[in-house]
Motif scaffolding. Sequence first.
Motif, PDB file in Angstrom:
ATOM      1  N   PRO A 127      21.190 -20.049 -36.220  1.00  0.00           N
ATOM      2  CA  PRO A 127      22.084 -21.203 -36.459  1.00  0.00           C
ATOM      3  C   PRO A 127      22.035 -22.170 -35.281  1.00  0.00           C
ATOM      4  O   PRO A 127      22.139 -21.768 -34.119  1.00  0.00           O
ATOM      5  N   TYR A 198      28.842 -20.139 -34.873  1.00  0.00           N
ATOM      6  CA  TYR A 198      28.333 -20.040 -36.241  1.00  0.00           C
ATOM      7  C   TYR A 198      29.228 -20.781 -37.236  1.00  0.00           C
ATOM      8  O   TYR A 198      28.809 -21.027 -38.377  1.00  0.00           O
ATOM      9  N   GLU A 201      27.906 -26.569 -37.837  1.00  0.00           N
ATOM     10  CA  GLU A 201      26.508 -26.834 -38.185  1.00  0.00           C
ATOM     11  C   GLU A 201      26.212 -28.306 -37.942  1.00  0.00           C
ATOM     12  O   GLU A 201      27.121 -29.134 -37.795  1.00  0.00           O
ATOM     13  N   SER A 210      31.698 -25.972 -40.507  1.00  0.00           N
ATOM     14  CA  SER A 210      31.070 -25.327 -41.652  1.00  0.00           C
ATOM     15  C   SER A 210      31.980 -25.423 -42.870  1.00  0.00           C
ATOM     16  O   SER A 210      33.198 -25.258 -42.756  1.00  0.00           O
ATOM     17  N   TYR A 213      32.966 -21.417 -43.143  1.00  0.00           N
ATOM     18  CA  TYR A 213      33.634 -20.673 -42.080  1.00  0.00           C
ATOM     19  C   TYR A 213      34.576 -21.567 -41.283  1.00  0.00           C
ATOM     20  O   TYR A 213      34.180 -22.612 -40.768  1.00  0.00           O
TER      21      TYR A 213
END
Length: 239
Positions: A127, A198, A201, A210, A213
């Motif tokens: 990522p 993570y 993005e 995200s 998430y």
Amino acid sequence: MHEFLLVILLQAAAADQAPHIMRADAPSVQVELPDGRSIEWTLNAELDPDTLELDVGPDSTEEACFVSEIDRHCIAVGLGDSEDFVIVYNDVAHNQRVSGELPTPPAAVFDQAYQDAHRGTIKILIPEVYELVNVAIALTEFSQSGPYADSITYKDTPYYQDVLEYFSEHQDHPAIRRINDALYEDVFSYFRLKMNGYAFEFEGEDISQSPVYDRTGYHFHEINHLRPYVDDLQDFSSA
């Protein structure tokens, strides 16, 4: 002394000059929550006040009831509201507060479209924002010469040397300095910051949250510890 305090509290409450007073005959009471659950609420006079946060949506109210063997007190709050009251046990006043807060978002939401698109598949990814955070950590003084320099970053690779060489002119960037300060303050920031990478993005050149998430750190953390660093990381990635 405790009896005198109790008399003063009762007199003030009767005169509508103090919060509601509830009596308890044990060092804990039960709290009936809006979702139907009941939890044990231990009385602690050192918490001033001891606060129960209720998840409340906009334009709505939620109610919690504190229940002892001899008394009961229910409080309904809206978003941003709070109400104080006192639970007296053994003549000691325990200040309490109920507040209405926005619900904590779930850590991840896997909607049906996501499930349909990914069920039965395996992907091996690096990522991009997660790796950006790792690069930033590698550039910190803490990673290079701090007390955990030998273990916090894997250095015995050509890739590590390439990272240092490529980004060397940015080692004094605010993003690097802030992460460095966080690591020196608490080494476990390493996990809280890196793991939450993570949850972001790249959309083109912009870092965005995200859509799946909210946070990807430890399961018991209800916030994304990397979020306050995103603007600086965005500037670092564009440098």
